[in-house]
Design a protein around this motif. Structure first.
Motif, short mmCIF file in Angstrom:
data_model
loop_
_atom_site.label_atom_id
_atom_site.label_comp_id
_atom_site.label_asym_id
_atom_site.label_seq_id
_atom_site.Cartn_x
_atom_site.Cartn_y
_atom_site.Cartn_z
N GLU A 138 0.93 -1.15 0.00
CA GLU A 138 0.24 0.06 -0.03
C GLU A 138 0.90 1.30 -0.01
O GLU A 138 1.98 1.37 0.40
CB GLU A 138 -1.00 -0.10 1.27
CG GLU A 138 -0.34 0.18 2.64
CD GLU A 138 -1.09 0.38 3.78
OE1 GLU A 138 -2.35 1.09 3.43
OE2 GLU A 138 -0.73 -0.24 4.78
N LEU A 139 0.36 2.21 -0.55
CA LEU A 139 1.22 3.39 -0.71
C LEU A 139 0.76 4.19 0.62
O LEU A 139 -0.40 4.44 0.87
CB LEU A 139 0.49 4.40 -1.94
CG LEU A 139 1.23 5.71 -2.00
CD1 LEU A 139 2.49 5.65 -2.19
CD2 LEU A 139 0.46 6.49 -3.21
N VAL A 140 1.87 4.83 1.30
CA VAL A 140 1.48 5.37 2.65
C VAL A 140 1.84 6.96 2.47
O VAL A 140 0.93 7.70 3.30
CB VAL A 140 1.94 4.73 3.74
CG1 VAL A 140 1.65 3.38 4.01
CG2 VAL A 140 3.62 4.88 3.67
N ALA A 141 2.66 7.16 1.88
CA ALA A 141 2.95 8.73 1.43
C ALA A 141 3.45 8.92 0.24
O ALA A 141 4.26 8.21 -0.36
CB ALA A 141 3.83 9.00 2.68
N ALA A 142 3.33 10.41 -0.32
CA ALA A 142 3.75 10.53 -1.79
C ALA A 142 4.37 12.06 -1.77
O ALA A 142 3.38 12.82 -0.68
CB ALA A 142 2.68 10.45 -2.58
N THR A 147 2.26 17.11 -0.86
CA THR A 147 2.29 15.81 -0.29
C THR A 147 0.97 15.03 -0.12
O THR A 147 -0.05 15.95 -0.06
CB THR A 147 2.93 15.85 1.06
OG1 THR A 147 2.44 16.91 2.18
CG2 THR A 147 4.52 16.11 0.96
N SER A 148 0.97 13.71 0.18
CA SER A 148 -0.37 13.16 0.10
C SER A 148 -0.04 11.88 1.24
O SER A 148 0.81 11.37 1.19
CB SER A 148 -1.01 12.67 -1.01
OG SER A 148 -2.03 12.05 -0.83
N TYR A 149 -1.05 11.50 2.21
CA TYR A 149 -0.94 10.44 2.94
C TYR A 149 -2.17 9.61 3.04
O TYR A 149 -3.14 9.95 2.75
CB TYR A 149 -0.71 11.14 4.50
CG TYR A 149 0.41 11.98 4.28
CD1 TYR A 149 0.65 13.34 4.34
CD2 TYR A 149 2.00 11.45 4.76
CE1 TYR A 149 1.62 14.20 4.48
CE2 TYR A 149 3.00 12.19 4.83
CZ TYR A 149 2.97 13.77 4.65
OH TYR A 149 3.97 14.22 4.76
N ALA A 150 -1.87 8.52 3.35
CA ALA A 150 -3.08 7.26 3.75
C ALA A 150 -3.41 7.71 4.79
O ALA A 150 -3.01 8.52 5.82
CB ALA A 150 -2.54 6.10 3.59
N ASP A 151 -4.91 7.74 5.08
CA ASP A 151 -5.88 7.98 6.23
C ASP A 151 -4.98 7.42 7.55
O ASP A 151 -4.94 8.17 8.64
CB ASP A 151 -7.19 7.67 6.32
CG ASP A 151 -7.73 8.63 5.22
OD1 ASP A 151 -8.90 8.10 4.80
OD2 ASP A 151 -7.50 9.83 4.81
N TRP A 176 1.82 12.18 -9.47
CA TRP A 176 1.89 11.32 -8.03
C TRP A 176 2.50 10.05 -8.67
O TRP A 176 2.11 9.15 -9.69
CB TRP A 176 0.57 11.17 -7.57
CG TRP A 176 -0.05 12.71 -7.26
CD1 TRP A 176 -1.14 13.49 -7.78
CD2 TRP A 176 0.24 13.33 -6.10
NE1 TRP A 176 -1.22 14.45 -7.07
CE2 TRP A 176 -0.41 14.60 -5.94
CE3 TRP A 176 1.07 12.91 -4.75
CZ2 TRP A 176 -0.37 15.41 -5.09
CZ3 TRP A 176 1.21 13.85 -3.88
CH2 TRP A 176 0.52 15.15 -3.85
N PRO A 177 2.96 9.37 -7.32
CA PRO A 177 3.22 7.88 -7.58
C PRO A 177 1.77 7.07 -7.94
O PRO A 177 0.87 7.46 -7.52
CB PRO A 177 3.81 7.64 -6.29
CG PRO A 177 4.41 8.85 -5.58
CD PRO A 177 3.16 9.99 -6.22
N ARG A 178 1.89 5.81 -8.45
CA ARG A 178 1.03 4.96 -8.47
C ARG A 178 0.26 4.28 -7.33
O ARG A 178 1.26 3.66 -6.68
CB ARG A 178 1.34 3.99 -9.70
CG ARG A 178 1.73 4.34 -10.87
CD ARG A 178 2.26 3.41 -11.75
NE ARG A 178 3.32 3.92 -12.93
CZ ARG A 178 3.76 3.32 -13.90
NH1 ARG A 178 3.73 1.85 -13.75
NH2 ARG A 178 4.51 3.84 -14.60
N THR A 179 -0.81 4.47 -7.10
CA THR A 179 -1.50 4.01 -5.78
C THR A 179 -1.31 2.54 -5.45
O THR A 179 -0.92 2.14 -4.38
CB THR A 179 -2.92 4.27 -5.78
OG1 THR A 179 -3.13 5.59 -5.94
CG2 THR A 179 -3.58 3.74 -4.26
#
Length: 122
Positions: free
Chosen positions: A46-50, A57-61, A102-105
């Motif tokens: 799973e992608l946790v941070a990008a 930036t983006s983060y998993a909940d 963005w990186p691929r989820t």
């Protein structure tokens, strides 16, 4: 082809902190978005941070408010600062690069590094 070397994992007690590093080579680092992924036993990666080329930036909940991704283009390195670690954060952590915004989820990449093990346990 990109080469990725992750480091900084280890055994930490719940509530502790770690900083992971990922050194990338074989690419123009500054032109790539970067992502941190993790894979726990029996679970999908799973992608946790990008982080984008521009630093958005983006983060998993599940990690929002506890993890911070950052990058140093001069060192071709992306970091993941992990605070308030929980047992459910236990996994092998990987990074990867993407020429897109963005990186691929789902992390559909052909090449991965060896990862770094993070174990959160008392």
């Amino acid at each position: 082809q990109v080469q990725l070397v992750e480091s900084g994992g280890g055994l930490v007690q719940p509530g502790g902190s770690l900083r992971l590093s990922c050194a990338a080579s074989g690419i123009i680092f500054s032109r790539n978005a970067m992502g941190w992924y993790r894979q726990a036993p029996g679970k999908q990666r799973e992608l946790v941070a990008a982080i984008t080329r521009g630093g958005s930036t983006s983060y998993a909940d599940s990690v929002k408010g506890r993890f911070t991704i950052s990058r140093d283009n001069a060192k071709n390195t992306v970091y993941l600062r992990m605070n308030s670690l929980k047992p459910e954060d236990t996994a092998v952590y990987y990074c990867n690069a993407d020429r897109g915004l963005w990186p691929r989820t789902a992390g559909e990449y052909d090449s991965w590094g060896q990862g770094t093990q993070v174990t959160v346990s008392s």
